[in-house]
Each structure stands twice: as C-alpha cells, then as structure tokens.
Design a protein around this motif. Sequence first.
Motif: not given
Length: 99
Positions: A40-46, A69-72
């Motif tokens: 999404t605009r706020e996070e990248i999810v692996l 794993i959730v990353l900015s």
Amino acid sequence: MDQKTPDNEKPQEQQQQLKVRWDNTNMRSSYANVCNVAGTREEIVLLFGMNQSFNADQNEMMIQLNDRIVLSPFVAKRLAGLLDAVIKDYESKYGALAI
C-alpha cells in the motif's frame, strides 16, 4: 571573512562512525520456498511460506504461510538494493540464476 562549515561537511576528526550491534538473542530461523509481496502507500508486506504441493498434476497449490514481514517503503527499497547486490555477487561466483 569567517566561513561556516555545513553539518554534513564536518572535518574528519569531528565525524563519529555509528557502530551497529546486532542482538540475535530472540532471533529465529525459518525456511521458505515461496514468497509473495503486496503493498500500500504506507507499507510493503512480504509473505513467506512453504509449497505443500508435491504432485505436479494437482489443480490447486497449497502454500503454508509461515512469516509475514511488514516494511516501510523506504526500508523495502533499501532491502531491494541489498538483495540486488547479494544476487550479483552470488552470480559472479557461481553463475547466472535462470528464473
């Protein structure tokens, strides 16, 4: 005439190198043969998991997800650069990976 030095151009003796200490007391290891990415605009999810389908003639593939794993986006971009460098180093030693 007195000139000020910008903070990012401090003389060498004034700059201190940041020391990073890695604490692995709570680290765990896991294996994944499948990875998926969403964002999404706020996070990248692996999403990491294991392919549980052992028969090639199946109509459905079962993936057992193990880790999320959730990353900015900034951290994700740094991770992408690190992975790119590691893969280039690997391929220079062992040959190109065909995907």
